[in-house]
Design a protein around this motif. Sequence first.
Motif, PDB file in Angstrom:
ATOM      1  N   MET A 178     -13.559  -3.632  11.748  1.00  0.00           N
ATOM      2  CA  MET A 178     -12.700  -4.537  12.508  1.00  0.00           C
ATOM      3  C   MET A 178     -11.251  -4.051  12.468  1.00  0.00           C
ATOM      4  O   MET A 178     -10.810  -3.483  11.476  1.00  0.00           O
ATOM      5  N   PRO A 179     -10.512  -4.259  13.521  1.00  0.00           N
ATOM      6  CA  PRO A 179      -9.111  -3.819  13.538  1.00  0.00           C
ATOM      7  C   PRO A 179      -8.282  -4.496  12.450  1.00  0.00           C
ATOM      8  O   PRO A 179      -8.455  -5.680  12.163  1.00  0.00           O
ATOM      9  N   VAL A 180      -7.356  -3.728  11.877  1.00  0.00           N
ATOM     10  CA  VAL A 180      -6.480  -4.225  10.824  1.00  0.00           C
ATOM     11  C   VAL A 180      -5.030  -3.983  11.212  1.00  0.00           C
ATOM     12  O   VAL A 180      -4.639  -2.848  11.543  1.00  0.00           O
ATOM     13  N   LEU A 181      -4.233  -5.050  11.196  1.00  0.00           N
ATOM     14  CA  LEU A 181      -2.794  -4.968  11.425  1.00  0.00           C
ATOM     15  C   LEU A 181      -2.131  -4.582  10.113  1.00  0.00           C
ATOM     16  O   LEU A 181      -2.139  -5.344   9.146  1.00  0.00           O
ATOM     17  N   CYS A 182      -1.542  -3.381  10.083  1.00  0.00           N
ATOM     18  CA  CYS A 182      -1.001  -2.814   8.847  1.00  0.00           C
ATOM     19  C   CYS A 182       0.457  -3.221   8.634  1.00  0.00           C
ATOM     20  O   CYS A 182       1.064  -3.901   9.456  1.00  0.00           O
ATOM     21  N   ARG A 183       0.987  -2.744   7.524  1.00  0.00           N
ATOM     22  CA  ARG A 183       2.352  -3.108   7.134  1.00  0.00           C
ATOM     23  C   ARG A 183       3.385  -2.624   8.157  1.00  0.00           C
ATOM     24  O   ARG A 183       3.423  -1.439   8.508  1.00  0.00           O
ATOM     25  N   PRO A 184       4.244  -3.492   8.654  1.00  0.00           N
ATOM     26  CA  PRO A 184       5.256  -3.080   9.634  1.00  0.00           C
ATOM     27  C   PRO A 184       6.446  -2.382   8.983  1.00  0.00           C
ATOM     28  O   PRO A 184       6.689  -2.479   7.777  1.00  0.00           O
ATOM     29  N   ALA A 185       7.197  -1.706   9.830  1.00  0.00           N
ATOM     30  CA  ALA A 185       8.525  -1.211   9.485  1.00  0.00           C
ATOM     31  C   ALA A 185       9.521  -1.929  10.391  1.00  0.00           C
ATOM     32  O   ALA A 185       9.241  -2.157  11.565  1.00  0.00           O
ATOM     33  N   VAL A 186      10.655  -2.302   9.831  1.00  0.00           N
ATOM     34  CA  VAL A 186      11.670  -3.034  10.584  1.00  0.00           C
ATOM     35  C   VAL A 186      13.035  -2.438  10.282  1.00  0.00           C
ATOM     36  O   VAL A 186      13.345  -2.149   9.119  1.00  0.00           O
ATOM     37  N   ALA A 187      13.835  -2.234  11.306  1.00  0.00           N
ATOM     38  CA  ALA A 187      15.195  -1.732  11.115  1.00  0.00           C
ATOM     39  C   ALA A 187      16.173  -2.613  11.884  1.00  0.00           C
ATOM     40  O   ALA A 187      15.898  -3.024  13.011  1.00  0.00           O
ATOM     41  N   GLY A 192     -12.801   2.223  16.257  1.00  0.00           N
ATOM     42  CA  GLY A 192     -12.239   3.375  15.571  1.00  0.00           C
ATOM     43  C   GLY A 192     -10.927   3.858  16.141  1.00  0.00           C
ATOM     44  O   GLY A 192     -10.263   4.708  15.548  1.00  0.00           O
ATOM     45  N   ALA A 193     -10.524   3.324  17.297  1.00  0.00           N
ATOM     46  CA  ALA A 193      -9.241   3.723  17.885  1.00  0.00           C
ATOM     47  C   ALA A 193      -8.089   3.066  17.128  1.00  0.00           C
ATOM     48  O   ALA A 193      -8.265   2.064  16.429  1.00  0.00           O
ATOM     49  N   ASN A 194      -6.897   3.627  17.285  1.00  0.00           N
ATOM     50  CA  ASN A 194      -5.689   3.107  16.632  1.00  0.00           C
ATOM     51  C   ASN A 194      -4.621   2.807  17.669  1.00  0.00           C
ATOM     52  O   ASN A 194      -4.461   3.558  18.640  1.00  0.00           O
ATOM     53  N   ALA A 195      -3.896   1.720  17.450  1.00  0.00           N
ATOM     54  CA  ALA A 195      -2.826   1.329  18.367  1.00  0.00           C
ATOM     55  C   ALA A 195      -1.519   1.178  17.604  1.00  0.00           C
ATOM     56  O   ALA A 195      -1.501   0.653  16.482  1.00  0.00           O
ATOM     57  N   LEU A 196      -0.444   1.619  18.216  1.00  0.00           N
ATOM     58  CA  LEU A 196       0.897   1.456  17.651  1.00  0.00           C
ATOM     59  C   LEU A 196       1.648   0.414  18.458  1.00  0.00           C
ATOM     60  O   LEU A 196       1.689   0.487  19.695  1.00  0.00           O
ATOM     61  N   ILE A 197       2.233  -0.544  17.767  1.00  0.00           N
ATOM     62  CA  ILE A 197       3.067  -1.566  18.388  1.00  0.00           C
ATOM     63  C   ILE A 197       4.529  -1.247  18.093  1.00  0.00           C
ATOM     64  O   ILE A 197       4.882  -0.978  16.940  1.00  0.00           O
TER      65      ILE A 197
END
Length: 379
Positions: free
Chosen positions: A1-10, A157-162
Amino acid sequence: MPVLCRPAVAVPEHTITRRETLDLARRLHAGHEQLPLVLRLIENTGVAKRHLVQPIEATLAHPGFEARNALYEREAKARVPAVVEEALAHAGLEARDVDLIVYVSCTGFMMPSLTAWMINTLGFRSDTRQLPIAQLGCAAGGAAVNRAHDFCTAYPGANALIVACEFCSLCYQPTDLTVGNLLSNGLFGDAVAAAVVRGSGGVGIRLERNGSHLVPDSEDWIAYKVRETGFHFVLDKRVPGTMEQLAPALVDLAALHGQDAGRQDFYLVHAGGPRILDDLGSQLGVPAEAFRHSRATLTEYGNIASGVVLDALRRLFEEGGPAAGATGLLAGFGPGITAEISLGRWTGVPAHSGVPDQTGASTHTGASTHTGVPAGVAS
């Protein structure tokens, strides 16, 4: 299942405090007949400090829409790469591993989207899909998570960048003296945020269900009027009471998933203002503490539009993360009036442990903040 990983914020290096904002309002709008109301509204936002891409003197000037938009492009290209690099590192991936880029912003316009520049410049494959979202405002952070979830469910298995890039200060309109616009001058801040949704593996929120809801006949409650000088923010007095109509949508979506929206272990909710959070807590029957991450974003950065939900998630990670299996709700609210809602569970090694996840990347890092499936279907 898709997992939303740790964000980076600036957030940018220039700042303005609430006291400085109030002093400016008194000086610039001394003769405004509704100035006491404006000052009271700004006081009540809960915003203590905001970050800006320019010093306040430059922010207050208006060189024209063209110059403003050119500055948006320059600042985005200067600030997005480092945030993307950090988000990829948090997820244990490289640019070539990304199959979709979801780019959200409502404070500047580019065509082609910044996604094309990112693919050409930052090492992404030329067959990377692009999904720019420009007109969902503050709801776009939640929409980005949901569209990434849909994509990674459709393509296992695909990956997405937000990527969320919001320079709200570039929408300052010195001659617009409506109360809603003057309030926005003391509410919104600038930030760039990014996060990866992994199709497999990863630490964070395992995304299980998402949905959307539109409040009927509310298109003019939050809006932009596009004029010669750029985007003019419109805020209707009915907006603070929106949760009475949106909370049932959260309840209904959770019920479809066999859960109680008022009994989640964590909440990552767009913070348009403290009353929104207070009313949502009242509607769902949850304590104010449940929204502590959203409140912290509002206090320290102001309303950073589509970036709020990602910054709230960053703060949850920095807190150590909940126990594995903890259930949570993520929601973005914005023009429409639109709600974009996600339900999921915490998965993987606790964020504070420093133990590598199955990607081989360490889940323990320093502070992330720098200065300078179709809706209604469970996957």
